[in-house]
Design an enzyme around this catalytic site. Sequence first.
Site, PDB file in Angstrom:
ATOM      1  N   LYS A  47       0.801  -1.237   0.000  1.00 47.00           N
ATOM      2  CA  LYS A  47       0.000   0.000   0.000  1.00 47.00           C
ATOM      3  C   LYS A  47       0.830   1.281   0.000  1.00 47.00           C
ATOM      4  O   LYS A  47       0.353   2.346   0.387  1.00 47.00           O
ATOM      5  CB  LYS A  47      -1.021   0.053   1.167  1.00 47.00           C
ATOM      6  CG  LYS A  47      -1.860  -1.178   1.372  1.00 47.00           C
ATOM      7  CD  LYS A  47      -2.328  -1.834   0.099  1.00 47.00           C
ATOM      8  CE  LYS A  47      -3.399  -1.056  -0.639  1.00 47.00           C
ATOM      9  NZ  LYS A  47      -3.723  -1.759  -1.932  1.00 47.00           N
TER      10      LYS A  47
ATOM     11  N   GLY B  97       2.547   2.294  -2.881  1.00 47.32           N
ATOM     12  CA  GLY B  97       2.732   2.803  -4.243  1.00 47.32           C
ATOM     13  C   GLY B  97       3.264   1.763  -5.222  1.00 47.32           C
ATOM     14  O   GLY B  97       3.906   2.111  -6.211  1.00 47.32           O
TER      15      GLY B  97
ATOM     16  N   TRP C 131       0.204  -6.796 -13.375  1.00 47.90           N
ATOM     17  CA  TRP C 131       0.913  -7.910 -12.726  1.00 47.90           C
ATOM     18  C   TRP C 131       1.799  -8.687 -13.704  1.00 47.90           C
ATOM     19  O   TRP C 131       2.705  -9.395 -13.267  1.00 47.90           O
ATOM     20  CB  TRP C 131      -0.070  -8.850 -12.019  1.00 47.90           C
ATOM     21  CG  TRP C 131      -1.173  -9.373 -12.893  1.00 47.90           C
ATOM     22  CD1 TRP C 131      -1.118 -10.442 -13.731  1.00 47.90           C
ATOM     23  CD2 TRP C 131      -2.496  -8.835 -13.006  1.00 47.90           C
ATOM     24  NE1 TRP C 131      -2.323 -10.602 -14.370  1.00 47.90           N
ATOM     25  CE2 TRP C 131      -3.185  -9.647 -13.941  1.00 47.90           C
ATOM     26  CE3 TRP C 131      -3.162  -7.761 -12.414  1.00 47.90           C
ATOM     27  CZ2 TRP C 131      -4.522  -9.401 -14.293  1.00 47.90           C
ATOM     28  CZ3 TRP C 131      -4.489  -7.539 -12.771  1.00 47.90           C
ATOM     29  CH2 TRP C 131      -5.148  -8.343 -13.694  1.00 47.90           C
TER      30      TRP C 131
ATOM     31  N   HIS D 228       7.707  -7.123  -2.165  1.00 53.01           N
ATOM     32  CA  HIS D 228       7.435  -6.674  -0.791  1.00 53.01           C
ATOM     33  C   HIS D 228       8.426  -7.307   0.192  1.00 53.01           C
ATOM     34  O   HIS D 228       8.264  -7.200   1.393  1.00 53.01           O
ATOM     35  CB  HIS D 228       6.023  -7.085  -0.358  1.00 53.01           C
ATOM     36  CG  HIS D 228       4.907  -6.436  -1.111  1.00 53.01           C
ATOM     37  ND1 HIS D 228       4.902  -5.100  -1.447  1.00 53.01           N
ATOM     38  CD2 HIS D 228       3.720  -6.930  -1.571  1.00 53.01           C
ATOM     39  CE1 HIS D 228       3.770  -4.821  -2.084  1.00 53.01           C
ATOM     40  NE2 HIS D 228       3.051  -5.914  -2.178  1.00 53.01           N
TER      41      HIS D 228
ATOM     42  N   SER E 241      -5.023   2.963   3.818  1.00 45.38           N
ATOM     43  CA  SER E 241      -5.142   2.308   2.520  1.00 45.38           C
ATOM     44  C   SER E 241      -5.310   0.791   2.702  1.00 45.38           C
ATOM     45  O   SER E 241      -6.148   0.159   2.050  1.00 45.38           O
ATOM     46  CB  SER E 241      -3.906   2.621   1.682  1.00 45.38           C
ATOM     47  OG  SER E 241      -4.001   2.048   0.408  1.00 45.38           O
TER      48      SER E 241
HETATM   49  P1  A3P Z   1      -5.085   4.781  -1.384  1.00 51.32           P
HETATM   50  O1  A3P Z   1      -5.778   3.560  -0.883  1.00 51.32           O
HETATM   51  O2  A3P Z   1      -4.671   5.697  -0.269  1.00 51.32           O
HETATM   52  O3  A3P Z   1      -5.847   5.499  -2.453  1.00 51.32           O
HETATM   53  P2  A3P Z   1      -0.093  -0.417  -3.603  1.00 51.32           P
HETATM   54  O4  A3P Z   1      -0.085  -0.356  -5.079  1.00 51.32           O
HETATM   55  O5  A3P Z   1       1.256  -0.481  -2.981  1.00 51.32           O
HETATM   56  O6  A3P Z   1      -1.021  -1.468  -3.099  1.00 51.32           O
HETATM   57  O7  A3P Z   1      -0.642   1.007  -3.075  1.00 51.32           O
HETATM   58  C1  A3P Z   1      -1.970   1.382  -3.360  1.00 51.32           C
HETATM   59  C2  A3P Z   1      -2.123   2.849  -3.021  1.00 51.32           C
HETATM   60  O8  A3P Z   1      -1.433   3.634  -4.004  1.00 51.32           O
HETATM   61  C3  A3P Z   1      -3.584   3.285  -3.050  1.00 51.32           C
HETATM   62  O9  A3P Z   1      -3.696   4.312  -2.056  1.00 51.32           O
HETATM   63  C4  A3P Z   1      -3.681   3.809  -4.476  1.00 51.32           C
HETATM   64  O10 A3P Z   1      -4.771   4.663  -4.700  1.00 51.32           O
HETATM   65  C5  A3P Z   1      -2.347   4.552  -4.573  1.00 51.32           C
HETATM   66  N1  A3P Z   1      -1.988   4.874  -5.972  1.00 51.32           N
HETATM   67  C6  A3P Z   1      -1.841   4.034  -7.014  1.00 51.32           C
HETATM   68  N2  A3P Z   1      -1.589   4.717  -8.143  1.00 51.32           N
HETATM   69  C7  A3P Z   1      -1.566   6.036  -7.806  1.00 51.32           C
HETATM   70  C8  A3P Z   1      -1.381   7.261  -8.542  1.00 51.32           C
HETATM   71  N3  A3P Z   1      -1.180   7.271  -9.860  1.00 51.32           N
HETATM   72  N4  A3P Z   1      -1.434   8.427  -7.856  1.00 51.32           N
HETATM   73  C9  A3P Z   1      -1.646   8.445  -6.528  1.00 51.32           C
HETATM   74  N5  A3P Z   1      -1.851   7.323  -5.789  1.00 51.32           N
HETATM   75  C10 A3P Z   1      -1.811   6.135  -6.424  1.00 51.32           C
END
Ligand code: A3P
Length: 284
Positions: free
Chosen positions: A42, A44, A70, A97, A127
Amino acid sequence: EEKFLRFHGLLVPKETHDLESLKFALNFAFKDNDVVAVTYPKSGTIWMQEILPLLLNKGDLTPLQTIPNWDRVPWLEEKRLALIEDQLPTPRAMVTHFPYHLMPPSLHTSKAKVIYVMRNPKDVLVSSYYFHQMAAFLQDPGTFDEFLTTFLEGKVLFGKWTDHVKSWRHTDLGDRIMFITYEEMVQDLPAALRRLSEFLGCNLSDQVIQKIAEHCSFKMMKKNPMSNFSLVPSQYMDSSKSPFLRKGVAGDWKNHFSSEQLVKFSSVIKKELENEYSSLPWSL
Ligand code: A3P
């Protein structure tokens, strides 16, 4: 806990990982021109899955229009990698991870590059809370207050946030590792992309950087089926409960934490990070 495997003390989801895939990761052969983005869940991860192929291919949009995230930038430790490894274009980009000590020996013998993405743990928690509601392969998070305790105890996928961050802070990778924050990317994506591009030696014009920034915006990714997980059947990920691309902002924790929760959270993180605490880019 039956949704998880225990692996070197870490919980990993059985749906996406098995002992074979984890062993495959432990022995993975990194090549010199590989790039791996490391995240605590979570922080990015899919954002990097969008960004890396575009940087490495000078803004060519084909992969993100035709290949789901993926398969475009696979997880080192997930079952999928062994199946698609041979199809990955060069230079290869991957995500993981894993904590530092589980990375395969080839990471150290090769010249592969590492990008560590860190996000404010309060927003990681929020998140993750929503992610647990929509992902059937994770445990039910209960209330936010209950999940806060679960998160602090590290009874979540890939364990404690503090352990993950600490494991990657002092590596012997020298200038092969770059640190970046989710917040930096939210604040000024083109600047973050320029820094990444320089680290990777991509040598991109401002025009190409702008184009990449546009395609990696939250809005664009949210409507791209190759990036928003909508191809995953709803029995695994139910976007009607919470979309994977949920809010995409920094600071949403302010809408979720009570002042008591904030005190509890901060004191645990502070205690566990010890000396590392003072060098964090946010106050907690
Ligand atoms: P939120 O739940 O706070 O919106 P991961 O990919 O590590 O699982 O992380 C997911 C988080 O990254 C989510 O956060 C998602 O919305 C955010 N995210 C993914 N792409 C994004 C983008 N282009 N800009 C901003 N946040 C992004």
